[in-house]
Design an enzyme around this catalytic site. Structure first.
Site, PDB file in Angstrom:
ATOM      1  N   GLU A 158     -13.713   4.655 -15.730  1.00  0.00           N
ATOM      2  CA  GLU A 158     -13.403   3.449 -16.522  1.00  0.00           C
ATOM      3  C   GLU A 158     -12.576   3.829 -17.736  1.00  0.00           C
ATOM      4  O   GLU A 158     -12.856   4.814 -18.419  1.00  0.00           O
ATOM      5  CB  GLU A 158     -14.698   2.769 -16.948  1.00  0.00           C
ATOM      6  CG  GLU A 158     -15.349   2.030 -15.793  1.00  0.00           C
ATOM      7  CD  GLU A 158     -16.745   1.550 -16.129  1.00  0.00           C
ATOM      8  OE1 GLU A 158     -17.417   2.200 -16.938  1.00  0.00           O
ATOM      9  OE2 GLU A 158     -17.153   0.524 -15.565  1.00  0.00           O
ATOM     10  N   THR A 175       1.637  -6.029  -4.694  1.00  0.00           N
ATOM     11  CA  THR A 175       0.707  -5.235  -3.896  1.00  0.00           C
ATOM     12  C   THR A 175       1.365  -3.876  -3.713  1.00  0.00           C
ATOM     13  O   THR A 175       2.553  -3.712  -3.979  1.00  0.00           O
ATOM     14  CB  THR A 175       0.497  -5.835  -2.491  1.00  0.00           C
ATOM     15  OG1 THR A 175       1.760  -5.836  -1.820  1.00  0.00           O
ATOM     16  CG2 THR A 175      -0.045  -7.246  -2.545  1.00  0.00           C
ATOM     17  N   ARG A 214      -3.884  -0.008   0.284  1.00  0.00           N
ATOM     18  CA  ARG A 214      -4.183  -1.391  -0.097  1.00  0.00           C
ATOM     19  C   ARG A 214      -4.502  -1.432  -1.595  1.00  0.00           C
ATOM     20  O   ARG A 214      -5.428  -0.745  -2.050  1.00  0.00           O
ATOM     21  CB  ARG A 214      -5.384  -1.839   0.735  1.00  0.00           C
ATOM     22  CG  ARG A 214      -5.568  -3.293   0.938  1.00  0.00           C
ATOM     23  CD  ARG A 214      -6.326  -3.559   2.232  1.00  0.00           C
ATOM     24  NE  ARG A 214      -5.381  -3.486   3.344  1.00  0.00           N
ATOM     25  CZ  ARG A 214      -4.530  -4.460   3.646  1.00  0.00           C
ATOM     26  NH1 ARG A 214      -4.499  -5.588   2.977  1.00  0.00           N
ATOM     27  NH2 ARG A 214      -3.674  -4.305   4.635  1.00  0.00           N
ATOM     28  N   LYS A 246       2.342  -3.562   1.211  1.00  0.00           N
ATOM     29  CA  LYS A 246       3.215  -4.327   2.112  1.00  0.00           C
ATOM     30  C   LYS A 246       4.495  -3.505   2.339  1.00  0.00           C
ATOM     31  O   LYS A 246       4.412  -2.420   2.883  1.00  0.00           O
ATOM     32  CB  LYS A 246       3.432  -5.725   1.555  1.00  0.00           C
ATOM     33  CG  LYS A 246       2.097  -6.508   1.484  1.00  0.00           C
ATOM     34  CD  LYS A 246       2.211  -7.927   0.980  1.00  0.00           C
ATOM     35  CE  LYS A 246       0.828  -8.560   0.897  1.00  0.00           C
ATOM     36  NZ  LYS A 246       0.860  -9.913   0.295  1.00  0.00           N
ATOM     37  N   TYR A 251     -16.322   8.125 -11.427  1.00  0.00           N
ATOM     38  CA  TYR A 251     -16.181   6.944 -12.297  1.00  0.00           C
ATOM     39  C   TYR A 251     -15.154   7.234 -13.376  1.00  0.00           C
ATOM     40  O   TYR A 251     -15.274   8.227 -14.084  1.00  0.00           O
ATOM     41  CB  TYR A 251     -17.511   6.584 -12.959  1.00  0.00           C
ATOM     42  CG  TYR A 251     -18.013   5.249 -12.487  1.00  0.00           C
ATOM     43  CD1 TYR A 251     -17.268   4.101 -12.748  1.00  0.00           C
ATOM     44  CD2 TYR A 251     -19.177   5.118 -11.747  1.00  0.00           C
ATOM     45  CE1 TYR A 251     -17.691   2.866 -12.281  1.00  0.00           C
ATOM     46  CE2 TYR A 251     -19.603   3.894 -11.285  1.00  0.00           C
ATOM     47  CZ  TYR A 251     -18.857   2.761 -11.553  1.00  0.00           C
ATOM     48  OH  TYR A 251     -19.266   1.554 -11.097  1.00  0.00           O
ATOM     49  N   ASP A 253       6.206 -12.129  -8.832  1.00  0.00           N
ATOM     50  CA  ASP A 253       5.197 -11.587  -7.933  1.00  0.00           C
ATOM     51  C   ASP A 253       5.942 -11.001  -6.735  1.00  0.00           C
ATOM     52  O   ASP A 253       6.343 -11.721  -5.827  1.00  0.00           O
ATOM     53  CB  ASP A 253       4.233 -12.694  -7.501  1.00  0.00           C
ATOM     54  CG  ASP A 253       3.191 -12.197  -6.511  1.00  0.00           C
ATOM     55  OD1 ASP A 253       3.293 -11.026  -6.071  1.00  0.00           O
ATOM     56  OD2 ASP A 253       2.283 -12.979  -6.171  1.00  0.00           O
TER      57      ASP A 253
HETATM   58  C1  LIG Z   1      -0.107 -10.652  -0.367  1.00  0.00           C
HETATM   59  C2  LIG Z   1       0.227 -11.382  -1.629  1.00  0.00           C
HETATM   60  C3  LIG Z   1      -0.661 -11.378  -2.726  1.00  0.00           C
HETATM   61  C4  LIG Z   1      -2.082 -10.892  -2.634  1.00  0.00           C
HETATM   62  O1  LIG Z   1      -2.324  -9.606  -2.301  1.00  0.00           O
HETATM   63  P1  LIG Z   1      -3.797  -9.151  -1.827  1.00  0.00           P
HETATM   64  O2  LIG Z   1      -3.727  -7.672  -1.941  1.00  0.00           O
HETATM   65  O3  LIG Z   1      -3.987  -9.665  -0.452  1.00  0.00           O
HETATM   66  O4  LIG Z   1      -4.785  -9.732  -2.771  1.00  0.00           O
HETATM   67  C5  LIG Z   1      -0.252 -11.960  -3.912  1.00  0.00           C
HETATM   68  N1  LIG Z   1       0.963 -12.534  -4.007  1.00  0.00           N
HETATM   69  C6  LIG Z   1       1.819 -12.596  -2.966  1.00  0.00           C
HETATM   70  C7  LIG Z   1       3.140 -13.246  -3.156  1.00  0.00           C
HETATM   71  C8  LIG Z   1       1.470 -12.029  -1.747  1.00  0.00           C
HETATM   72  O5  LIG Z   1       2.315 -12.118  -0.719  1.00  0.00           O
END
Ligand SMILES: *Cc1c(COP(=O)(O)O)cnc(C)c1O
Length: 422
Positions: free
Chosen positions: A56, A228, A237, A231, A54, A201
């Site tokens: 936090e 993320t 993840r 990707k 833990y 984002d």
């Molecule tokens: C995949 C994605 C997310 C979310 O990611 P998760 O890990 O699936 O919650 C947010 N914004 C964009 C633009 C994405 O392509």
């Protein structure tokens, strides 16, 4: 191949799922543009004993004792993330990209405030204000769109008009299904004009930015990048929030992540992020990022010659959105199911202003991050695109589909997923 020795001995049912997925990933072609394969080093970190702890709080400021090594792992992840993106601050604790976005909203907004984001049918993400998400109960989302869906050009005049009229607190860039580069200077200047924060984002293209083959929004003065880590960035993840310069914003972000939104951080995943960021800092990652783009271009070329309509007219990044219903008379769902049968995994996707329903839209979305990790170059990617079109055009020719399935399998076996990328 992983042996999963202990699981095999102890739990045959879970082992069955792991062994099945192992085979699926080995023999099938992964074209979902948000997916990738991580290195064995990243998986070792994720499977490590750090899951026991833990932690936090943040390095040096924890709620519990015993943090010598968790602080070490998290500090490595933070420092490497900052270096990769040229940020002054990084928060590596968000469990996912969605959490990163929610924490970012919580850091910058009061309930009732407005966010100006990409229209969802034009490529935005669920967390950019889709009515099915809870955050729309607290914040008000307004939209910009593409001006021309055939070139992908964003309607910046309309964006500015809406911004001046609705006074958003955040101007949000970024997408899940958009294949062109954004004009970050325009976003930043509109945000500045109306006194909004500028946020990108970069969930999909973080690896392309880190690899130096896509523009970095921080160069145009963006305040925050959310992302993320799993990707194109090819890590475990998880989520990531970067602040370019402002200590005040970074402090708000840290507070919003913990204790605002989450509890204890996933320290094993954070160690995995540190490992993946280390990989992304290596020179080989630049080659990887560049090859993702070349491979997408090779697939684009095949679709263009075949006369298949692509949203945005093609691609400048890692993904292609093809109007298969308009061009080939096969719906997105039919295409997804058929291609799955021949060993190609991708997803149906709505196209801009789609007239069909979300569960059976007009388009498919596919991309090259995972097959590039496998070692595919332009030649293999061109062949994959040809096989996709052949399958879609010969939907009822069983013998042909079997032959395509076999060719895909052989191609995959020739390019096993590497265990290491450095
Ligand atoms: C995949 C994605 C997310 C979310 O990611 P998760 O890990 O699936 O919650 C947010 N914004 C964009 C633009 C994405 O392509």
């Amino acid at each position: 191949m992983d042996l999963y020795e202990s699981i095999q001995k102890q739990d045959k049912e879970v082992f069955g799922a792991l062994a099945g997925e192992e085979q699926r990933e080995r023999e099938g072609l992964e074209l979902i543009p948000s997916e990738n394969y991580v290195s064995k080093a990243v998986r070792e970190a994720q499977g490590s004993i750090l899951t026991n702890k833990y932690s936090e709080g943040y390095p040096g400021k924890r709620y519990y004792g015993g943090q010598t090594y968790t602080d070490q792992a998290e500090t490595l992840a933070i420092e490497r993330a900052k270096q990769l993106f040229g940020a002054k601050y990084a928060n590596v604790q968000t469990h996912s990209g969605s959490n990163a976005n929610i924490a970012m909203y919580m850091a910058l907004l009061q309930p009732g405030d407005t966010v100006l984001g990409m229209d969802l049918s034009h490529g935005g993400h669920l967390t950019h204000g889709h009515p099915v998400t809870y955050i729309t109960k607290f914040f008000n989302f307004v939209r910009y769109k593409m001006k021309n869906v055939e070139t992908g050009e964003i309607d910046y005049d309309e964006m500015r008009r809406v911004a001046v009229e609705t006074k958003p607190k955040i101007v949000l860039a970024g997408f899940s299904a958009y294949s062109r580069e954004l004009d970050y200077e325009k976003f930043a200047s509109i945000a500045k004009e109306v006194g909004a924060y500028s946020v990108m984002d970069a969930a999909h293209i973080a690896g392309l930015i880190a690899g130096g083959v896509a523009k970095n929004p921080f160069d145009a003065g963006f305040d925050i990048i959310t992302s993320t880590t799993h990707k194109t960035l090819r890590g475990p993840r998880g989520g990531l929030i970067l602040t370019r310069e402002s200590e005040e914003i970074a402090k708000k972000v840290d507070k919003a992540v913990f204790p605002g939104l989450q509890g204890g951080p996933l320290m094993h995943v954070i160690a995995g992020k540190a490992v993946a960021f280390g990989e992304a800092l290596s020179p080989k990652f630049k080659d990887y990022a560049a090859q993702i783009l070349k491979n997408a271009k090779a697939m684009e070329e095949v679709f263009r010659i075949a006369g298949v309509r692509m949203l945005g007219g093609g691609t400048s990044n890692h993904l292609i959105l093809a109007d298969v219903f308009g061009s080939l008379g096969v719906t997105g769902q039919e295409a997804e199911t058929l291609l799955d049968r021949v060993g190609i995994t991708l997803n149906k996707n709505a196209i801009a202003d789609d007239t069909r329903k979300p569960m059976d839209p007009s388009g498919i979305r596919f991309g090259t991050p995972a097959i590039t990790t496998r070692g595919f170059k332009e030649g293999e990617c061109k062949r994959v695109a040809e096989l996709m079109l052949e399958a879609l055009k010969n939907r009822s020719d069983e013998a042909k589909l079997v032959a395509i399935r076999e060719e895909i399998k052989q191609l995959c076996l020739k390019f096993p997923v590497p265990e290491s990328f450095v």
